[in-house]
Scaffold this active site. Structure first.
Site, PDB file in Angstrom:
ATOM      1  CD  GLU A  33      21.382  39.263 -26.560  1.00 54.15           C
ATOM      2  OE1 GLU A  33      21.499  38.080 -26.881  1.00 54.15           O
ATOM      3  OE2 GLU A  33      20.577  40.047 -27.106  1.00 54.15           O
ATOM      4  CE  LYS A  65      20.328  20.623 -23.959  1.00 51.11           C
ATOM      5  NZ  LYS A  65      19.706  21.509 -24.944  1.00 51.11           N
ATOM      6  CG  ASP A 108      11.313  24.875 -34.677  1.00 56.06           C
ATOM      7  OD1 ASP A 108      10.641  24.671 -33.647  1.00 56.06           O
ATOM      8  OD2 ASP A 108      12.557  24.788 -34.710  1.00 56.06           O
ATOM      9  CB  VAL A 147      17.908  29.133 -25.607  1.00 56.38           C
ATOM     10  CG1 VAL A 147      17.912  27.809 -24.879  1.00 56.38           C
ATOM     11  CG2 VAL A 147      16.726  29.973 -25.153  1.00 56.38           C
ATOM     12  CB  ILE A 148      21.534  28.385 -29.429  1.00 55.88           C
ATOM     13  CG1 ILE A 148      20.278  27.623 -29.870  1.00 55.88           C
ATOM     14  CG2 ILE A 148      22.785  27.797 -30.073  1.00 55.88           C
ATOM     15  CD1 ILE A 148      20.086  27.512 -31.370  1.00 55.88           C
ATOM     16  N   GLY A 180      19.169  33.193 -33.540  1.00 60.15           N
ATOM     17  CA  GLY A 180      17.803  32.802 -33.849  1.00 60.15           C
ATOM     18  C   GLY A 180      17.716  31.857 -35.033  1.00 60.15           C
ATOM     19  NE  ARG A 181      16.496  26.098 -35.407  1.00 56.47           N
ATOM     20  CZ  ARG A 181      17.424  25.351 -36.006  1.00 56.47           C
ATOM     21  NH1 ARG A 181      18.705  25.520 -35.704  1.00 56.47           N
ATOM     22  NH2 ARG A 181      17.104  24.447 -36.903  1.00 56.47           N
ATOM     23  N   GLY A 189      14.025  12.323 -36.922  1.00 55.98           N
ATOM     24  CA  GLY A 189      14.364  12.906 -35.618  1.00 55.98           C
ATOM     25  C   GLY A 189      14.561  14.408 -35.716  1.00 55.98           C
ATOM     26  CG  HIS A 247      11.538  15.306   3.123  1.00 56.91           C
ATOM     27  ND1 HIS A 247      11.967  16.599   2.979  1.00 56.91           N
ATOM     28  CD2 HIS A 247      12.272  14.763   4.128  1.00 56.91           C
ATOM     29  CE1 HIS A 247      12.916  16.841   3.872  1.00 56.91           C
ATOM     30  NE2 HIS A 247      13.124  15.743   4.582  1.00 56.91           N
TER      31      HIS A 247
HETATM   32  P1  NAD Z   1      17.178  33.210 -29.412  1.00 60.48           P
HETATM   33  O1  NAD Z   1      16.144  34.022 -30.090  1.00 60.48           O
HETATM   34  O2  NAD Z   1      16.863  32.494 -28.145  1.00 60.48           O
HETATM   35  O3  NAD Z   1      18.453  34.140 -29.076  1.00 60.48           O
HETATM   36  C1  NAD Z   1      19.127  34.909 -30.055  1.00 60.48           C
HETATM   37  C2  NAD Z   1      19.768  36.100 -29.360  1.00 60.48           C
HETATM   38  O4  NAD Z   1      20.638  36.748 -30.279  1.00 60.48           O
HETATM   39  C3  NAD Z   1      18.763  37.130 -28.872  1.00 60.48           C
HETATM   40  O5  NAD Z   1      18.942  37.339 -27.495  1.00 60.48           O
HETATM   41  C4  NAD Z   1      19.105  38.374 -29.709  1.00 60.48           C
HETATM   42  O6  NAD Z   1      18.914  39.588 -29.004  1.00 60.48           O
HETATM   43  C5  NAD Z   1      20.576  38.163 -30.044  1.00 60.48           C
HETATM   44  N1  NAD Z   1      21.051  38.832 -31.268  1.00 60.48           N
HETATM   45  C6  NAD Z   1      20.417  38.912 -32.452  1.00 60.48           C
HETATM   46  N2  NAD Z   1      21.200  39.580 -33.348  1.00 60.48           N
HETATM   47  C7  NAD Z   1      22.342  39.925 -32.713  1.00 60.48           C
HETATM   48  C8  NAD Z   1      23.562  40.606 -33.093  1.00 60.48           C
HETATM   49  N3  NAD Z   1      23.750  41.063 -34.338  1.00 60.48           N
HETATM   50  N4  NAD Z   1      24.541  40.781 -32.159  1.00 60.48           N
HETATM   51  C9  NAD Z   1      24.361  40.299 -30.901  1.00 60.48           C
HETATM   52  N5  NAD Z   1      23.246  39.646 -30.494  1.00 60.48           N
HETATM   53  C10 NAD Z   1      22.258  39.449 -31.390  1.00 60.48           C
HETATM   54  O7  NAD Z   1      17.718  32.218 -30.542  1.00 60.48           O
HETATM   55  P2  NAD Z   1      18.717  30.980 -30.419  1.00 60.48           P
HETATM   56  O8  NAD Z   1      19.484  31.012 -29.144  1.00 60.48           O
HETATM   57  O9  NAD Z   1      19.490  31.005 -31.700  1.00 60.48           O
HETATM   58  O10 NAD Z   1      17.753  29.726 -30.377  1.00 60.48           O
HETATM   59  C11 NAD Z   1      16.869  29.444 -31.488  1.00 60.48           C
HETATM   60  C12 NAD Z   1      15.627  28.703 -31.044  1.00 60.48           C
HETATM   61  O11 NAD Z   1      15.963  27.415 -30.571  1.00 60.48           O
HETATM   62  C13 NAD Z   1      14.917  29.438 -29.902  1.00 60.48           C
HETATM   63  O12 NAD Z   1      13.548  29.490 -30.185  1.00 60.48           O
HETATM   64  C14 NAD Z   1      15.190  28.567 -28.711  1.00 60.48           C
HETATM   65  O13 NAD Z   1      14.135  28.598 -27.766  1.00 60.48           O
HETATM   66  C15 NAD Z   1      15.362  27.177 -29.319  1.00 60.48           C
HETATM   67  N6  NAD Z   1      16.244  26.379 -28.453  1.00 60.48           N
HETATM   68  C16 NAD Z   1      15.748  25.866 -27.297  1.00 60.48           C
HETATM   69  C17 NAD Z   1      16.582  25.177 -26.433  1.00 60.48           C
HETATM   70  C18 NAD Z   1      16.033  24.613 -25.146  1.00 60.48           C
HETATM   71  O14 NAD Z   1      14.820  24.491 -25.034  1.00 60.48           O
HETATM   72  N7  NAD Z   1      16.856  24.297 -24.156  1.00 60.48           N
HETATM   73  C19 NAD Z   1      17.915  25.000 -26.726  1.00 60.48           C
HETATM   74  C20 NAD Z   1      18.404  25.561 -27.903  1.00 60.48           C
HETATM   75  C21 NAD Z   1      17.549  26.240 -28.765  1.00 60.48           C
END
Ligand code: NAD
Length: 448
Positions: A201, A49, A304, A181-182, A265-266, A37, A437
């Site tokens: 941010e 979720k 990924d 997003v996270i 990020g990841r 998974g 509708h």
């Molecule tokens: P992300 O890239 O979406 O966001 C990371 C944010 O951290 C960016 O906006 C960046 O500018 C900021 N950042 C980086 N360094 C920083 C710092 N030193 N200080 C302050 N801000 C900083 O990454 P994420 O939120 O970690 O998500 C990882 C991946 O997982 C993404 O590709 C996302 O699309 C995916 N994800 C998707 C979903 C969904 O589809 N609902 C949910 C969770 C995660």
């Protein structure tokens, strides 16, 4: 025995590929070091979720007055909420096991390493055993990125999304580093359960890659509700639960919370692939062509690890394309990266597909916007909310380039917009579709 396909990683890419190839009678071996998974089911989309659903129930109960409901003694039991999350995960993981339970699919538990590769055989080791396959599909996924910020490593106050999901209690207060997003989904979770939240941010706005008009609506609502959002602000260092940050104007801020969630990020998981001599990859992931082929003839990658778009539904589609390329299926399949829907599970939800105004800067286009309140069902169910639906239409071809929405439950009907973008439908063709509708989805008809 020589398998047709060896897959490393049992997340949405890996299990989809295994199901697809084995369904077509090909012998597959899939290696998974943790739980089938992958991130999505175990420590990502599904547990998040599930928790967010409980948070929304609680939030709705405590805000029921606007619908004429008096709910005076509303409380929650977070331990029970966390237990239910685990029950949901277990149920869905069992479903994946069931899906892979057929004569052509072997699932091996453990960390797999590539031992050697020639153009017709890949040898993989897992535990004491070695396995041979004609093709290899790398689906090793990604891990939370730990930024090189002083005080992050070995700090017990620091959480990543995995530790946040594992917790059986709520933090007293939370600083979230990264308003992506996270970050914004966890901000929603904690805020709805009453935890004071600060989001830091680095970019000028949260969710910087999304339509900024849509994001502004969310930001305004969240700030009014009490979430502190600091943008153009970079975290410089941590000292236990104290965060030092700097604004773009050079002001230094010191903030404190019980826990600090790092969501910046990841990064792709490349361990175990060292023996793939000459495999081309960058910091973002393994390079693949449109058929998910790497530069090595019988080696493919999906999910990924390719660093393209880190979403579970992209991973599973990439896996389908990869398997169909291996099987030389006609017609050749491709992924329509221009029509990938994405959802942010904030409250209200954000859902979008296709080009944003920033992306479409060089394409002559018309922007249509409409408040969600043009849908009767939206008005009935979203007291005091306006929402927004935005559509980008190609001025020359009259086709739908992108749709961006905020308002519940837009995640449930963004797929209709994906159809339009994916198939290149014109506005006139879309007008021929009948929407039920009253539904909120009718906004997609109203805006045409
Ligand atoms: P992300 O890239 O979406 O966001 C990371 C944010 O951290 C960016 O906006 C960046 O500018 C900021 N950042 C980086 N360094 C920083 C710092 N030193 N200080 C302050 N801000 C900083 O990454 P994420 O939120 O970690 O998500 C990882 C991946 O997982 C993404 O590709 C996302 O699309 C995916 N994800 C998707 C979903 C969904 O589809 N609902 C949910 C969770 C995660």
């Amino acid at each position: 025995m020589k398998y047709f396909l060896a897959i490393i990683g049992g997340g949405p890419a890996g299990y989809t590929a295994a199901a697809e190839a084995s369904k077509k009678g090909k012998d597959v071996v899939l290696f998974e070091q943790n739980t089938l998974g992958g991130t999505c089911l175990n420590v990502g989309c599904i547990p998040t979720k599930t928790l967010l659903y409980s948070a929304k129930q609680y939030y709705n109960a405590t805000h029921a007055d606007k619908y004429g409901i008096k709910a005076t003694e509303v409380s929650f039991d977070y331990q029970k909420i966390a237990q239910r999350k685990q029950k949901v995960v277990r149920k869905l993981v069992a479903g994946i096991k069931q899906k892979l339970n057929n004569d052509h699919c072997t699932v091996v538990s453990g960390m797999a390493f590539v031992v050697s590769r020639t153009d017709d055989t890949v040898v993989i080791a897992c535990g004491e055993q070695q396995y041979e396959a004609e093709n290899l599909l790398i689906c090793t996924g990604s891990s939370n990125f730990v930024p090189p910020i002083r005080g992050v490593q070995d700090n017990t106050a620091v959480w990543d999304s995995t530790s946040a999901l594992a917790a059986n209690t709520l933090p007293q207060s939370m600083i979230i580093v990264g308003g992506g997003v996270i970050g914004m989904e966890f901000a929603t979770l904690y805020h709805e359960f009453g935890v004071p939240v600060t989001v830091i941010e680095a970019m000028p706005n949260i969710l910087p890659n999304l339509d900024q008009e849509v994001v502004k609506i969310l930001r305004d609502k969240y700030e009014k509700a009490g979430i502190r959002i600091l943008t153009s602000t970079k975290v410089m260092s941590l000292n236990q639960n104290q965060v030092t940050a700097q604004t773009s104007e050079g002001e230094t801020l010191t903030l404190e919370a019980e826990h600090i969630l790092i969501s910046v990020g990841r990064r792709p998981n490349l361990d175990g692939l060292e023996a793939l001599d000459g495999l081309e990859f960058t910091r973002k992931g393994i390079n693949v062509d449109e058929g998910m082929r790497t530069n090595l003839p019988n080696v493919y990658a999906a999910g990924d690890i390719t660093g393209k778009i880190m979403l579970a539904h992209v991973a599973s589609r990439q896996a389908e394309v990869a398997v169909n390329r291996m099987l030389k299926t006609i017609p050749v399949q491709r992924i329509a990266y221009n029509a990938i829907p994405s959802v942010v599970y904030t409250n209200p939800e954000i859902a979008s597909v296709g080009l944003t105004e920033q992306d479409a800067a060089d394409i002559p286009h018309e922007v249509r916007t409409m408040p969600m309140t043009f849908s009767g069902r939206f008005v009935a169910e979203n007291e005091a909310e306006t929402g927004l639906c935005k559509m980008l239409v190609d001025s020359k071809h009259n086709t739908v380039l992108g749709v961006h929405m905020i308002g519940n439950p837009c995640s449930e009907f963004v797929a209709a917009a994906s159809f339009a973008v994916r198939m290149g439908y014109t506005v006139d063709e879309c007008k021929q579709v009948v929407f039920p509708h009253p539904t909120v989805s009718e906004i997609l008809k109203e805006i045409l």
